[in-house]
Design a protein around this motif. Structure first.
Motif, PDB file in Angstrom:
ATOM      1  N   ASP A 130      16.842   8.354  13.156  1.00  0.00           N
ATOM      2  CA  ASP A 130      17.146   7.682  14.420  1.00  0.00           C
ATOM      3  C   ASP A 130      16.040   7.859  15.458  1.00  0.00           C
ATOM      4  OD1 ASP A 130      18.820   5.992  15.706  1.00  0.00           O
ATOM      5  OD2 ASP A 130      20.185   7.533  16.470  1.00  0.00           O
ATOM      6  N   GLN A 132      13.160   7.224  18.192  1.00  0.00           N
ATOM      7  CA  GLN A 132      12.939   6.345  19.329  1.00  0.00           C
ATOM      8  C   GLN A 132      11.415   6.199  19.470  1.00  0.00           C
ATOM      9  OE1 GLN A 132      15.718   5.299  20.815  1.00  0.00           O
ATOM     10  NE2 GLN A 132      14.847   4.157  22.549  1.00  0.00           N
ATOM     11  N   ASP A 134       8.212   5.312  21.765  1.00  0.00           N
ATOM     12  CA  ASP A 134       7.707   5.090  23.118  1.00  0.00           C
ATOM     13  C   ASP A 134       6.470   4.214  23.057  1.00  0.00           C
ATOM     14  OD1 ASP A 134       9.725   6.664  23.974  1.00  0.00           O
ATOM     15  OD2 ASP A 134       8.473   8.404  24.510  1.00  0.00           O
ATOM     16  N   SER A 143      10.703   1.934  25.723  1.00  0.00           N
ATOM     17  CA  SER A 143      11.094   2.709  24.559  1.00  0.00           C
ATOM     18  C   SER A 143      12.108   1.895  23.758  1.00  0.00           C
ATOM     19  CB  SER A 143      11.715   4.037  25.022  1.00  0.00           C
ATOM     20  OG  SER A 143      11.925   4.851  23.905  1.00  0.00           O
ATOM     21  N   VAL A 144      11.934   1.860  22.423  1.00  0.00           N
ATOM     22  CA  VAL A 144      12.899   1.127  21.592  1.00  0.00           C
ATOM     23  C   VAL A 144      13.294   1.998  20.404  1.00  0.00           C
ATOM     24  CG1 VAL A 144      11.941  -1.143  22.186  1.00  0.00           C
ATOM     25  CG2 VAL A 144      11.114   0.055  20.137  1.00  0.00           C
ATOM     26  N   PRO A 145      14.532   1.810  19.899  1.00  0.00           N
ATOM     27  CA  PRO A 145      14.871   2.498  18.646  1.00  0.00           C
ATOM     28  C   PRO A 145      14.047   1.898  17.516  1.00  0.00           C
ATOM     29  CG  PRO A 145      16.657   1.032  19.323  1.00  0.00           C
ATOM     30  CD  PRO A 145      15.630   0.985  20.414  1.00  0.00           C
ATOM     31  N   ARG A 168      10.157   9.894  19.207  1.00  0.00           N
ATOM     32  CA  ARG A 168      11.057  10.970  19.651  1.00  0.00           C
ATOM     33  C   ARG A 168      12.246  11.031  18.701  1.00  0.00           C
ATOM     34  NH1 ARG A 168      13.312   9.838  24.261  1.00  0.00           N
ATOM     35  NH2 ARG A 168      12.278   7.849  24.674  1.00  0.00           N
TER      36      ARG A 168
END
Lengths: 284, 751
Positions: A130, A132, A134, A143-145, A168
């Motif tokens: 999962d 993330q 940046d 920021s996107v998944p 992240r």
């Protein structure tokens, strides 16, 4: 190889401005780009190295218990990091699958993702963990998944001048695992890749995430399979259901590496094997 | 049979003479060559598998800055319809030339069309893209059975099948048909209680040497042409250049650089004549390097084949008849290894009734080249699988069945030759007694298989000269490219004769002006034939040194004895000199001592191997994992056992790659879609267990130390051994190579 102009900016803003120009390519480790340039499948007019920009490499612990991995972090460093090996095992396993040690000492995690190959070795794990992503540009940050990053083979949502800066990862799942289906033990591409991360509570799977590589135009999550597993304890029957659901989520192609039927069959087999191992690790 | 002898040097394991240079990266390979004023060449290759070349316009490329010359087939001398004898066999000269630069037709994707010399390689590459070639694209023929159909598109309008001395009326893709007959095949099958007939298909595979082809050429103003290149045979390059360029052989010097693997693929020339044409046109040295895709698409793989095998045996296990139909893809021009396959296929067995038909068929793929026991691996995949099936049917142990029917001295092969002393049965016995074979193998999805193989080996000409240094060492000059440790294996044979350590020999592989004619490093001949020459040259040195000692001691030569590196007087006079001490006294006894020998030994002796493999089949993924592998082989006499073991292990690994993964994958247009080492998967050391080897020594009566060539036969058994083990594991007979996960899953009915 065509001739090109070479830039080594020292700030992200400068890199972003250069990268916004037409026919510009970012250079991270170069293990994909330079090969493409030699084969003339990549003919950039300018090549912008990210090497001299401070702060883009390294693995750091975040306040929320997760970790951040800079895009310029060498794949070999991801593979060998104790923190990644212990908390994010699937990612260390994915990193260890890339090329040879020599290549992993050059290649970066950011490059492996930015290349947007559906078969990238770290992508299934980053999906299951999962991550993330940046992103910075001259206009600011967003920021996107990671599951929202890819739009097609070699294609991402990144717009002109946008540069990924870090991945992240939230605090570790109970257990994770990555299996690459390949012919050769090393130096091979993923025929398919399956990563699973599970959260366990007292023998029950409270949450599961499954990332699949090389089974669709982009890397994907097997969400139906994830939902089937949530709230269940591990049985052969539930694994079989999850495997079938994951296989159903795919839209694989037939290519010289293997047939679509083979890929779909392997998603079923390897989803079962990967989840089983992730759960075993959670118990360990 | 020679007596078992005690040797001082032979059978030991000294460090190879080229070892330090190679592991420290100092050895100079073709791509390392540099000289002042060097230009870089690049070859333009056909994007089509089959096309007529209508026109080639080089004007845009010529105008590109940095371009110095462009050549096409028009720059080659007119290739009359003549046949050139290149030592290894006659070659149709037009075919030879057309494979270097296509004249009227492009016959495979990757076929060389033109070449550019420029001030750097990038410019040459860019300029290639500016050459305008007009093609009339024709339908490609990509498979041997399709090519043999009467209605198939023709590659060569003038090619007519030569069959058993007759030439057909109509053109065909079948270049030739050969036949070997022994006994009465019908009667043989009538005698049999069990008959098995099966069909097999094998894929196109490449030798996969790590170093790509390369050549640098320079014409001196006096007309002397020098070519530096990576080749298995500098003299063979010289012969091909003299024919292709129609240039006097005495004006060509070929300098063999170190070679990064060949396995048969570096005998034919590709870029050497192109570099020469560009050098002639520019007056400058020109270097042409291939990249990996060029190597896959533009050099000679070993061909795909379709094979039918029918064998019969009596209830008590006697083979009574064997018949085969071998159809091999030659590639774009005639000359597949079907002949060698036909010689080898049933050779391990004493069978009274044999009928072998072989077909050499052109298809739109690169002209095939030798690959380690060329033809024999394809053939053995068929015959050794059927042998296994017969043994199972008869309920006889597969190795025992081979021993019961094994060929031995005096048995006549179907293609004519009568075996001298050979070690087939000994190699099977060694396998049968090996702890690998006697260990249990009962786990689910685990299987064990065995297979045997034969390769005839060749002799041919070799020359060696030896000069004696005053410090008791010798310089040994040879013409055999060292691919697998032959500097050592040749030097050791001279050292044995002269009673000096292997380290006291300085072997050099030299250019074609500096040593007598020496045939290729191929056919497993080098340790045998060049070693034989070294033995004879050392004998020559020994004779001369005996004369020197006699002169010093003022005795007759007959009164000087040489043993264990010591010269001694045997007529009552007390006199003794070591090789070392006598070497220091050559000046006072008449000057330098140089010995030489040129040989062409006929008795190469055949090589036999028997392999055992244990493997596991993953029934879910179709993957086959090799768990244990043991190879036994008759080496005659292992001069340097480590390098014999290395040859066996290397051959086995290539055979495993061929069996499980390797193949040229073509699309419908005839483009190879996996022309890189990423998707053409040769196994790595992490894919395989250690390959165990057992060297069996049944001395070859045709060599002073009993040497048999060892390099080729170990690639022959693996595909059949693995197929037999897969059957043992899951009960399915795989009849198509490679046995990839996709094919395995299909065979198991999983997809």
């Amino acid at each position: 190889m065509r001739s090109f102009e070479f830039f080594e900016p020292t700030t992200l803003a400068e890199a972003s401005r250069l990268f916004a120009q037409e026919h510009a390519q970012l250079l991270a480790g170069g293990t994909d780009l330079v090969i493409g340039m030699k084969a003339l499948t990549e003919t950039p007019q300018s090549v912008i190295s990210l090497q001299k920009i401070a702060g883009l490499a390294g693995i750091t612990t975040d306040a929320d218990g997760g970790v951040s991995i800079g895009v310029m972090t060498r794949v070999r460093d991801v593979e060998l990091s104790e923190e990644i090996r212990n908390g994010y095992t699937a990612l260390a396993e994915g990193a260890a699958e890339i090329g040879s040690i020599q290549i992993r000492n050059l290649a970066t995690l950011g490059g492996n993702i930015a290349h947007a190959s559906p078969a990238a070795d770290t992508v299934a794990a980053l999906l299951a963990l999962d991550a993330q992503v940046d992103i910075a540009s001259a206009d600011g940050e967003r920021s996107v998944p990671i599951h929202a990053l890819f739009t097609g083979p070699g294609q991402t949502i990144l717009t002109a001048g946008e540069i990924m800066t870090r991945f992240r990862l939230p605090s570790p799942a109970s257990g994770s695992h990555y299996i690459k289906h390949k012919i050769r033990e090393v130096m091979d591409l993923a025929f398919i890749g399956v990563a699973a991360a599970v959260d366990m509570d007292n023998g029950t799977i409270t949450g599961a995430r499954i990332g699949l590589a090389a089974v669709a135009p982009t890397p994907i999550r097997a969400t139906e399979a994830e939902e089937l597993l949530a709230g269940k304890s591990l049985t052969d029957a539930i694994l079989a259901e999850a495997g079938e659901a994951a296989a159903a989520a795919c839209s694989p192609i037939s290519d010289l590496r293997c047939s679509a039927e083979h890929r779909r069959e392997m998603v079923d087999v390897l989803t079962r094997r990967t989840v089983r191992e992730a759960v075993a690790r959670a118990h360990a | 049979m020679p007596e078992k002898k005690e040797y001082k040097v032979i059978g030991t394991r000294p460090i190879r003479h080229d070892g330090v240079d190679k592991v420290t990266g100092r050895a100079l390979y073709g791509a390392d060559f540099h000289t002042a004023g060097l230009l870089h060449g690049r070859v333009l290759r056909s994007p089509h598998a089959h096309a007529r070349i209508l026109s080639i316009d080089t004007s845009r490329a010529e105008a590109y800055p940095g371009v110095k010359a462009i050549v096409t087939a028009k720059d080659l001398p007119d290739a009359a319809d003549k046949v050139a004898d290149l030592g290894e066999g006659a070659v149709h000269l037009k075919y030879l030339c057309d494979n270097i630069l296509a004249s009227d037709k492009a016959l495979y994707k990757g076929h060389a069309i033109a070449a550019v010399a420029a001030t750097n390689a990038h410019i040459a590459e860019e300029a290639c893209a500016l050459i305008d070639v007009a093609y009339e694209v024709l339908p490609p023929v990509l498979e041997v059975r399709q090519a043999m159909e009467p209605a198939a598109p023709l590659l060569h309008e003038t090619l007519k099948t030569g069959s058993l001395g007759e030439t057909a009326e109509e053109p065909s893709n079948v270049a030739s048909h050969l036949q070997h007959k022994k006994g009465d095949i019908e009667a043989g099958f009538a005698e049999a209680d069990v008959i098995i007939e099966r069909e097999f298909v094998t894929g196109t595979v490449h030798q996969g040497y790590i170093e790509p082809h390369n050549a640098t050429a320079l014409y001196n103003p006096d007309g002397q042409l020098t070519v530096w290149c990576s080749t298995q045979g500098a003299f063979t390059v010289r012969e091909q250049l003299t024919e292709i360029l129609q240039y006097p052989i005495s004006k060509i010097k070929v300098v063999p650089m170190e070679i990064g693997g060949g396995f048969g693929g570096k005998i034919n020339v590709y870029v050497e004549p192109v570099a020469a044409l560009l050098a002639k046109k520019t007056g400058k040295p020109v270097k042409v390097l291939m990249n990996r895709a060029d190597v896959f698409e533009g050099t000679g793989p070993t061909p795909a084949s379709f094979i039918r095998v029918k064998m019969g045996a009596t209830k008590d296990g006697k083979l009574t008849a064997a018949q085969t139909h071998l159809a091999f893809e030659a590639g774009a021009y005639p000359g597949s290894p079907v002949g060698a396959g036909a010689m080898c296929i049933f050779a391990p067995y004493d069978i009274a009734n044999v009928l072998i038909d072989g077909y050499d068929v052109v298809v739109n793929k690169p002209k095939s080249a030798p690959y380690r026991a060329p033809g024999a691996t394809n053939a053995a995949f068929g015959s050794e699988t059927v042998i296994d099936e017969l043994a199972k049917e008869l309920n006889i142990d597969a190795l025992e069945f081979r021993i019961m029917n094994g060929a031995k001295e005096g048995v006549k092969r179907a293609d004519g030759p009568v075996f001298p002393r050979i070690g087939f049965i000994e190699s099977v016995e060694a396998a049968k007694q090996h702890p690998h074979y006697t260990s249990p193998n009962g786990k689910k999805h685990h299987g064990r298989g065995v297979a045997s193989g034969f390769w005839f080996n060749i002799g041919l000409a070799s020359s060696v000269s030896i000069s004696v240094n005053p410090d008791g060492t010798i310089n040994l000059v040879e013409g055999s490219t060292d691919i697998g440790g032959t500097r050592a294996s040749i030097a050791m044979q001279a050292a044995e004769v002269l009673g000096i350590p292997a380290e006291s020999v300085n072997p050099s592989v030299v250019d074609t002006n500096s040593v007598g004619y020496t045939a290729v490093t191929g056919g497993s001949r080098t340790t045998f034939a060049t070693g034989y020459a070294a033995y004879e040259a050392a004998q020559d040195v020994k004779r001369q040194l005996i004369a020197r000692a006699a002169k010093l001691w003022e005795v007759d030569e007959e009164d000087v004895q040489f043993a264990d590196g010591e010269f001694s007087c045997i007529n009552g006079k007390e006199a003794q000199l070591s090789f070392h001490d006598l070497s220091a006294r050559l000046g006072e006894t008449g000057g330098p001592v140089v010995g030489s020998a040129a040989v062409n030994p006929p008795g190469a002796g055949g090589a036999f191997a028997t392999h055992i493999v244990d493997l596991e089949v993953d029934e879910d993924t179709g993957k086959v994992q090799i768990l244990r592998y043991t190879a036994t082989q008759d080496a005659g006499k292992a001069i340097h056992p480590s390098y014999v073991e290395g040859q066996i292990q290397g051959g086995v690994v290539q055979g495993i790659g061929w069996a499980l993964n390797e193949e040229y994958i073509y699309n419908a247009e005839g483009t190879m879609t996996n022309a890189s080492f990423l998707d053409y998967r040769i196994p790595t050391c992490l894919d395989l267990p250690m390959i165990d080897t057992v060297i069996v020594e049944v001395p070859n009566p045709g060599h002073p130390y009993g040497v048999r060539g060892v390099g080729e036969v170990p690639i022959v058994p693996p595909p059949a051994a693995i197929a037999n083990a897969i059957y043992d594991a899951i009960g399915i007979r795989m009849t198509e190579l490679p046995m990839s996960p996709d094919r395995m899953l299909k065979a198991m009915g999983k997809i």
